[in-house]
Design a protein around this motif. Structure first.
Motif, PDB file in Angstrom:
ATOM      1  N   ILE A   1      30.832  84.952  48.955  1.00  0.00           N
ATOM      2  CA  ILE A   1      31.097  85.718  47.729  1.00  0.00           C
ATOM      3  C   ILE A   1      30.342  87.053  47.744  1.00  0.00           C
ATOM      4  O   ILE A   1      30.937  88.108  47.522  1.00  0.00           O
ATOM      5  N   ILE A   2      29.033  86.992  47.951  1.00  0.00           N
ATOM      6  CA  ILE A   2      28.227  88.227  48.005  1.00  0.00           C
ATOM      7  C   ILE A   2      27.137  88.047  49.061  1.00  0.00           C
ATOM      8  O   ILE A   2      26.594  86.949  49.222  1.00  0.00           O
ATOM      9  N   GLN A   3      26.825  89.142  49.749  1.00  0.00           N
ATOM     10  CA  GLN A   3      25.681  89.140  50.660  1.00  0.00           C
ATOM     11  C   GLN A   3      24.819  90.363  50.377  1.00  0.00           C
ATOM     12  O   GLN A   3      25.324  91.416  49.978  1.00  0.00           O
ATOM     13  N   SER A   4      23.528  90.219  50.626  1.00  0.00           N
ATOM     14  CA  SER A   4      22.630  91.367  50.561  1.00  0.00           C
ATOM     15  C   SER A   4      21.816  91.393  51.849  1.00  0.00           C
ATOM     16  O   SER A   4      21.304  90.359  52.290  1.00  0.00           O
ATOM     17  N   ALA A   5      21.719  92.575  52.465  1.00  0.00           N
ATOM     18  CA  ALA A   5      21.009  92.701  53.743  1.00  0.00           C
ATOM     19  C   ALA A   5      19.633  93.319  53.529  1.00  0.00           C
ATOM     20  O   ALA A   5      19.456  94.196  52.685  1.00  0.00           O
ATOM     21  N   VAL A   6      18.684  92.831  54.300  1.00  0.00           N
ATOM     22  CA  VAL A   6      17.287  93.255  54.208  1.00  0.00           C
ATOM     23  C   VAL A   6      16.809  93.562  55.627  1.00  0.00           C
ATOM     24  O   VAL A   6      17.044  92.754  56.525  1.00  0.00           O
ATOM     25  N   PRO A   7      16.146  94.703  55.852  1.00  0.00           N
ATOM     26  CA  PRO A   7      15.659  94.982  57.203  1.00  0.00           C
ATOM     27  C   PRO A   7      14.552  94.007  57.615  1.00  0.00           C
ATOM     28  O   PRO A   7      13.774  93.570  56.769  1.00  0.00           O
ATOM     29  N   ILE A   8      14.520  93.688  58.883  1.00  0.00           N
ATOM     30  CA  ILE A   8      13.384  92.914  59.414  1.00  0.00           C
ATOM     31  C   ILE A   8      12.408  93.910  60.037  1.00  0.00           C
ATOM     32  O   ILE A   8      12.795  94.722  60.887  1.00  0.00           O
ATOM     33  N   LEU A   9      11.165  93.875  59.590  1.00  0.00           N
ATOM     34  CA  LEU A   9      10.149  94.820  60.056  1.00  0.00           C
ATOM     35  C   LEU A   9       9.370  94.218  61.227  1.00  0.00           C
ATOM     36  O   LEU A   9       9.275  92.986  61.354  1.00  0.00           O
TER      37      LEU A   9
ATOM     38  N   TRP B   1      15.011  85.617  66.797  1.00  0.00           N
ATOM     39  CA  TRP B   1      16.213  86.055  67.518  1.00  0.00           C
ATOM     40  C   TRP B   1      16.161  87.551  67.824  1.00  0.00           C
ATOM     41  O   TRP B   1      16.843  88.062  68.710  1.00  0.00           O
ATOM     42  N   GLY B   2      15.305  88.250  67.033  1.00  0.00           N
ATOM     43  CA  GLY B   2      15.205  89.692  67.207  1.00  0.00           C
ATOM     44  C   GLY B   2      16.171  90.476  66.344  1.00  0.00           C
ATOM     45  O   GLY B   2      16.430  91.668  66.595  1.00  0.00           O
ATOM     46  N   CYS B   3      16.710  89.849  65.309  1.00  0.00           N
ATOM     47  CA  CYS B   3      17.629  90.555  64.405  1.00  0.00           C
ATOM     48  C   CYS B   3      16.904  91.722  63.743  1.00  0.00           C
ATOM     49  O   CYS B   3      15.710  91.653  63.477  1.00  0.00           O
ATOM     50  N   LYS B   4      17.628  92.777  63.465  1.00  0.00           N
ATOM     51  CA  LYS B   4      17.071  93.913  62.719  1.00  0.00           C
ATOM     52  C   LYS B   4      17.430  93.830  61.245  1.00  0.00           C
ATOM     53  O   LYS B   4      16.881  94.544  60.426  1.00  0.00           O
ATOM     54  N   LEU B   5      18.400  93.019  60.934  1.00  0.00           N
ATOM     55  CA  LEU B   5      18.777  92.789  59.535  1.00  0.00           C
ATOM     56  C   LEU B   5      18.797  91.285  59.276  1.00  0.00           C
ATOM     57  O   LEU B   5      19.261  90.504  60.116  1.00  0.00           O
ATOM     58  N   ALA B   6      18.271  90.921  58.131  1.00  0.00           N
ATOM     59  CA  ALA B   6      18.424  89.547  57.638  1.00  0.00           C
ATOM     60  C   ALA B   6      19.025  89.684  56.247  1.00  0.00           C
ATOM     61  O   ALA B   6      19.527  90.752  55.902  1.00  0.00           O
ATOM     62  N   GLY B   7      18.953  88.640  55.452  1.00  0.00           N
ATOM     63  CA  GLY B   7      19.502  88.781  54.102  1.00  0.00           C
ATOM     64  C   GLY B   7      19.814  87.452  53.470  1.00  0.00           C
ATOM     65  O   GLY B   7      19.246  86.412  53.857  1.00  0.00           O
ATOM     66  N   CYS B   8      20.695  87.485  52.499  1.00  0.00           N
ATOM     67  CA  CYS B   8      21.052  86.256  51.803  1.00  0.00           C
ATOM     68  C   CYS B   8      22.532  86.283  51.424  1.00  0.00           C
ATOM     69  O   CYS B   8      23.157  87.341  51.400  1.00  0.00           O
ATOM     70  N   THR B   9      23.046  85.101  51.163  1.00  0.00           N
ATOM     71  CA  THR B   9      24.481  84.908  50.944  1.00  0.00           C
ATOM     72  C   THR B   9      24.708  83.959  49.776  1.00  0.00           C
ATOM     73  O   THR B   9      24.086  82.895  49.731  1.00  0.00           O
ATOM     74  N   VAL B  10      25.592  84.334  48.879  1.00  0.00           N
ATOM     75  CA  VAL B  10      26.111  83.375  47.900  1.00  0.00           C
ATOM     76  C   VAL B  10      27.506  82.996  48.366  1.00  0.00           C
ATOM     77  O   VAL B  10      28.317  83.882  48.679  1.00  0.00           O
ATOM     78  N   HIS B  11      27.751  81.703  48.455  1.00  0.00           N
ATOM     79  CA  HIS B  11      29.065  81.258  48.942  1.00  0.00           C
ATOM     80  C   HIS B  11      29.545  80.048  48.159  1.00  0.00           C
ATOM     81  O   HIS B  11      28.738  79.334  47.548  1.00  0.00           O
ATOM     82  N   PHE B  12      30.845  79.827  48.176  1.00  0.00           N
ATOM     83  CA  PHE B  12      31.382  78.601  47.611  1.00  0.00           C
ATOM     84  C   PHE B  12      31.024  77.449  48.540  1.00  0.00           C
ATOM     85  O   PHE B  12      30.858  77.645  49.756  1.00  0.00           O
ATOM     86  N   VAL B  13      30.911  76.272  47.970  1.00  0.00           N
ATOM     87  CA  VAL B  13      30.474  75.117  48.756  1.00  0.00           C
ATOM     88  C   VAL B  13      31.680  74.331  49.253  1.00  0.00           C
ATOM     89  O   VAL B  13      32.578  73.995  48.472  1.00  0.00           O
ATOM     90  N   THR B  14      31.667  74.099  50.568  1.00  0.00           N
ATOM     91  CA  THR B  14      32.658  73.215  51.186  1.00  0.00           C
ATOM     92  C   THR B  14      31.873  72.092  51.867  1.00  0.00           C
ATOM     93  O   THR B  14      30.640  72.072  51.806  1.00  0.00           O
ATOM     94  N   GLU B  15      32.590  71.207  52.550  1.00  0.00           N
ATOM     95  CA  GLU B  15      31.871  70.069  53.137  1.00  0.00           C
ATOM     96  C   GLU B  15      30.923  70.479  54.271  1.00  0.00           C
ATOM     97  O   GLU B  15      29.897  69.869  54.470  1.00  0.00           O
ATOM     98  N   GLY B  16      31.286  71.531  55.025  1.00  0.00           N
ATOM     99  CA  GLY B  16      30.406  71.981  56.100  1.00  0.00           C
ATOM    100  C   GLY B  16      29.191  72.684  55.502  1.00  0.00           C
ATOM    101  O   GLY B  16      29.332  73.516  54.608  1.00  0.00           O
ATOM    102  N   VAL B  17      28.022  72.365  56.006  1.00  0.00           N
ATOM    103  CA  VAL B  17      26.793  72.919  55.418  1.00  0.00           C
ATOM    104  C   VAL B  17      26.745  74.441  55.607  1.00  0.00           C
ATOM    105  O   VAL B  17      26.864  74.934  56.732  1.00  0.00           O
ATOM    106  N   ASP B  18      26.591  75.170  54.522  1.00  0.00           N
ATOM    107  CA  ASP B  18      26.479  76.643  54.522  1.00  0.00           C
ATOM    108  C   ASP B  18      27.710  77.318  55.147  1.00  0.00           C
ATOM    109  O   ASP B  18      27.596  78.391  55.753  1.00  0.00           O
ATOM    110  N   GLU B  19      28.863  76.683  54.993  1.00  0.00           N
ATOM    111  CA  GLU B  19      30.063  77.183  55.676  1.00  0.00           C
ATOM    112  C   GLU B  19      31.128  77.784  54.758  1.00  0.00           C
ATOM    113  O   GLU B  19      32.102  78.350  55.239  1.00  0.00           O
TER     114      GLU B  19
END
Ligand code: GRF
Length: 225
Positions: free
Chosen positions: A161-169, A139-157
């Motif tokens: 709770i917390i996110q951490s961002a990582v640069p895309i090189l 997609w050409g993003c300059k930042l990626a990362g990861c997410t901790v979230h509570f689980v609902t019926e929608g996948v990854d929705e």
């Protein structure tokens, strides 16, 4: 079966694969950084490395075979009902999905509303689902990362709770990016569990408010210079 009850928060981890996030949480508990007890690690895959990791640490590991449920119209719900029985038997307070490659149904989501977390290797709501490192790079993003979230019926929705961002090189591949994101996953997942254990998470609609955090003023700019 009698299952001993201690005062520590009782956690179950559902995992299908190598279990590095499980390991990070085990390590954080053993280091005294997370006040919790993992009472069961459950997998839908017999060969999951996560089960081996549990055994090495004296944690109950269980393979729950999805095959006997296959072919039924309600196969996913029926499978989840059998998981729910186990979770209730073990008096689980918090369920953690850690590389769990099945979609959880309302059976579990409703029983553990705001008490079930997942870790996902993207900055949600961008790139839910699979193959997300490649998608973020393409997609050409300059930042990626990861997410901790509570689980609902929608996948990854569910509420984040917390996110951490990582640069895309520029020279990143899916593998190099995934490896850097994984380092962050191993930091934020145990942290989210500890925040839960401390009773500091409050869900307000889609927002998770965290008691006692300091305001973070700094921006993350990528590329930084
Ligand atoms: C992690 O990248 C996690 O974010 C995703 O699946 C992967 C699981 O890795 N949901 P591991 O099994 O914890 O090593």
């Amino acid at each position: 079966m009698s299952i001993s009850r201690t005062t520590a928060m009782r956690v179950a981890v559902l995992a299908s694969g190598r279990g590095s996030n499980l390991q990070a949480i085990i390590d954080a508990i053993e280091a005294g950084q997370v006040q919790a007890q993992i009472v069961a690690v459950i997998s839908n895959k017999k060969e999951a490395v996560a089960l081996e990791r549990a055994r090495k640490h004296g944690i109950t590991d269980m393979f729950v075979d999805p095959k006997p449920f296959a072919g039924r119209q309600d196969s996913r719900e029926a499978y989840d009902r059998s998981l729910l029985e186990i979770l209730q038997q073990y008096e689980v307070d918090l369920v953690l999905l850690a590389g769990y490659m099945r979609i959880v149904t309302a059976v579990l989501v409703n029983a553990y509303a705001n008490r079930m977390m997942n870790i996902h290797p993207s900055l949600l709501p961008s790139f839910p689902g699979l193959d997300v490192h490649k998608k973020a790079i393409d997609w050409g993003c300059k930042l990626a990362g990861c997410t901790v979230h509570f689980v609902t019926e929608g996948v990854d929705e569910g509420p984040i709770i917390i996110q951490s961002a990582v640069p895309i090189l520029d020279n990143d591949t899916s593998e190099t990016l995934a490896a850097r994101i994984l380092v962050q996953e191993h930091k934020i997942y145990p942290r989210a569990v500890q925040l839960f254990a401390e009773g500091r998470l409050r869900v307000d609609g889609r927002r998770v408010l965290i008691d006692g955090t300091k305001p973070d003023g700094e921006a993350i700019i990528s590329p930084a210079s």
